[in-house]
Design a protein around this motif. Sequence first.
Motif, PDB file in Angstrom:
ATOM      1  N   LYS A  76       0.817  -1.219   0.000  1.00 47.60           N
ATOM      2  CA  LYS A  76       0.000   0.000   0.000  1.00 47.60           C
ATOM      3  C   LYS A  76       0.845   1.260   0.000  1.00 47.60           C
ATOM      4  O   LYS A  76       0.299   2.365   0.087  1.00 47.60           O
ATOM      5  CB  LYS A  76      -0.940   0.001   1.211  1.00 47.60           C
ATOM      6  N   ASN A  77       2.165   1.111  -0.044  1.00 48.02           N
ATOM      7  CA  ASN A  77       3.061   2.279  -0.008  1.00 48.02           C
ATOM      8  C   ASN A  77       2.752   3.184   1.179  1.00 48.02           C
ATOM      9  O   ASN A  77       2.699   4.416   1.055  1.00 48.02           O
ATOM     10  CB  ASN A  77       2.957   3.090  -1.309  1.00 48.02           C
ATOM     11  N   THR A  78       2.557   2.591   2.333  1.00 47.38           N
ATOM     12  CA  THR A  78       2.147   3.352   3.505  1.00 47.38           C
ATOM     13  C   THR A  78       2.939   2.927   4.736  1.00 47.38           C
ATOM     14  O   THR A  78       3.191   1.731   4.927  1.00 47.38           O
ATOM     15  CB  THR A  78       0.643   3.174   3.766  1.00 47.38           C
ATOM     16  N   VAL A  79       3.298   3.901   5.535  1.00 52.11           N
ATOM     17  CA  VAL A  79       3.919   3.657   6.827  1.00 52.11           C
ATOM     18  C   VAL A  79       3.007   4.248   7.895  1.00 52.11           C
ATOM     19  O   VAL A  79       2.332   5.248   7.668  1.00 52.11           O
ATOM     20  CB  VAL A  79       5.343   4.253   6.894  1.00 52.11           C
ATOM     21  N   TYR A  80       2.980   3.599   9.047  1.00 58.75           N
ATOM     22  CA  TYR A  80       2.082   3.980  10.125  1.00 58.75           C
ATOM     23  C   TYR A  80       2.868   4.260  11.405  1.00 58.75           C
ATOM     24  O   TYR A  80       3.968   3.741  11.608  1.00 58.75           O
ATOM     25  CB  TYR A  80       1.080   2.858  10.409  1.00 58.75           C
ATOM     26  N   LEU A  81       2.266   5.051  12.264  1.00 60.06           N
ATOM     27  CA  LEU A  81       2.790   5.245  13.605  1.00 60.06           C
ATOM     28  C   LEU A  81       1.613   5.162  14.566  1.00 60.06           C
ATOM     29  O   LEU A  81       0.776   6.066  14.608  1.00 60.06           O
ATOM     30  CB  LEU A  81       3.512   6.589  13.759  1.00 60.06           C
ATOM     31  N   GLN A  82       1.538   4.050  15.291  1.00 61.73           N
ATOM     32  CA  GLN A  82       0.515   3.877  16.315  1.00 61.73           C
ATOM     33  C   GLN A  82       1.050   4.466  17.607  1.00 61.73           C
ATOM     34  O   GLN A  82       2.101   4.041  18.093  1.00 61.73           O
ATOM     35  CB  GLN A  82       0.191   2.395  16.495  1.00 61.73           C
ATOM     36  N   MET A  83       0.332   5.431  18.138  1.00 60.90           N
ATOM     37  CA  MET A  83       0.790   6.133  19.336  1.00 60.90           C
ATOM     38  C   MET A  83      -0.210   5.883  20.458  1.00 60.90           C
ATOM     39  O   MET A  83      -1.379   6.282  20.340  1.00 60.90           O
ATOM     40  CB  MET A  83       0.925   7.631  19.053  1.00 60.90           C
ATOM     41  N   ASN A  84       0.226   5.223  21.505  1.00 60.92           N
ATOM     42  CA  ASN A  84      -0.621   4.912  22.654  1.00 60.92           C
ATOM     43  C   ASN A  84      -0.109   5.628  23.896  1.00 60.92           C
ATOM     44  O   ASN A  84       1.029   6.100  23.930  1.00 60.92           O
ATOM     45  CB  ASN A  84      -0.636   3.400  22.899  1.00 60.92           C
ATOM     46  N   SER A  85      -0.945   5.675  24.913  1.00 55.18           N
ATOM     47  CA  SER A  85      -0.573   6.294  26.197  1.00 55.18           C
ATOM     48  C   SER A  85       0.033   7.670  25.976  1.00 55.18           C
ATOM     49  O   SER A  85       1.093   8.006  26.523  1.00 55.18           O
ATOM     50  CB  SER A  85       0.411   5.394  26.954  1.00 55.18           C
ATOM     51  N   LEU A  86      -0.642   8.468  25.184  1.00 52.99           N
ATOM     52  CA  LEU A  86      -0.090   9.766  24.805  1.00 52.99           C
ATOM     53  C   LEU A  86       0.002  10.710  25.993  1.00 52.99           C
ATOM     54  O   LEU A  86      -0.835  10.678  26.922  1.00 52.99           O
ATOM     55  CB  LEU A  86      -0.942  10.387  23.705  1.00 52.99           C
ATOM     56  N   LYS A  87       1.037  11.545  25.955  1.00 56.36           N
ATOM     57  CA  LYS A  87       1.318  12.519  27.002  1.00 56.36           C
ATOM     58  C   LYS A  87       1.295  13.920  26.386  1.00 56.36           C
ATOM     59  O   LYS A  87       1.551  14.070  25.183  1.00 56.36           O
ATOM     60  CB  LYS A  87       2.695  12.255  27.599  1.00 56.36           C
ATOM     61  N   PRO A  88       1.043  14.939  27.185  1.00 54.89           N
ATOM     62  CA  PRO A  88       1.083  16.304  26.642  1.00 54.89           C
ATOM     63  C   PRO A  88       2.415  16.622  25.959  1.00 54.89           C
ATOM     64  O   PRO A  88       2.431  17.364  24.969  1.00 54.89           O
ATOM     65  CB  PRO A  88       0.862  17.167  27.877  1.00 54.89           C
ATOM     66  N   GLU A  89       3.485  16.070  26.440  1.00 61.56           N
ATOM     67  CA  GLU A  89       4.799  16.335  25.826  1.00 61.56           C
ATOM     68  C   GLU A  89       4.975  15.667  24.464  1.00 61.56           C
ATOM     69  O   GLU A  89       5.973  15.901  23.788  1.00 61.56           O
ATOM     70  CB  GLU A  89       5.945  15.920  26.757  1.00 61.56           C
ATOM     71  N   ASP A  90       4.018  14.843  24.059  1.00 57.60           N
ATOM     72  CA  ASP A  90       4.038  14.279  22.705  1.00 57.60           C
ATOM     73  C   ASP A  90       3.450  15.252  21.683  1.00 57.60           C
ATOM     74  O   ASP A  90       3.486  14.983  20.473  1.00 57.60           O
ATOM     75  CB  ASP A  90       3.247  12.971  22.647  1.00 57.60           C
TER      76      ASP A  90
END
Length: 122
Positions: A76-90
Motif C-alpha cells: 500500500k506504499n504506507t507507513v504507520y505510527l501507532q501512538m498509545n498512552s499519549l502525554k502532553p509532551e508528545d
Amino acid sequence: QVQLVESGGGLVQAGGSVRLSCAASGRTFSNYVMDWFRQSPGKEREFVAAISTGGARTRYAESVKGRFTISRDNAKNTVYLQMNSLKPEDTAVYYCAADKFFDSSEIGVAYWGQGTQVTVSS
C-alpha cells in the motif's frame, strides 16, 4: 522522486491513542527506510521511530519506546505510527521521511512529508 503525505493527526486527551499514516507515491517506496520525526514549538526536530525496508527491524527514541509502534505496508506504499498512552509532551508536528539509512538520523533523509499536527491535552 517520492512524495509523502501524512494524515491522522488531531486533538487527543492524555492517555489516548492516535494512528498516523503516511502515504507515499512512486514505485520505490519499498527501497527506503521510513522514519517518523516530530517537532514541538521552540524545539528542534527530533527522531521518533524508524523501520527497515522490509519491516523486520525497528528502532525508537527512548521517549516513545513501549508506547509507539511503527509499521509499514509496502503493498500500500504506507507507513504507520501507532501512538498509545499519549502525554502532553508528545504534542508536536509529526513528519514522515524516506531515509537511505536505518541507523542515521536526518542525515540520510531523502524526502520529507509536510507534517501533521498532534495535540495532546492534559
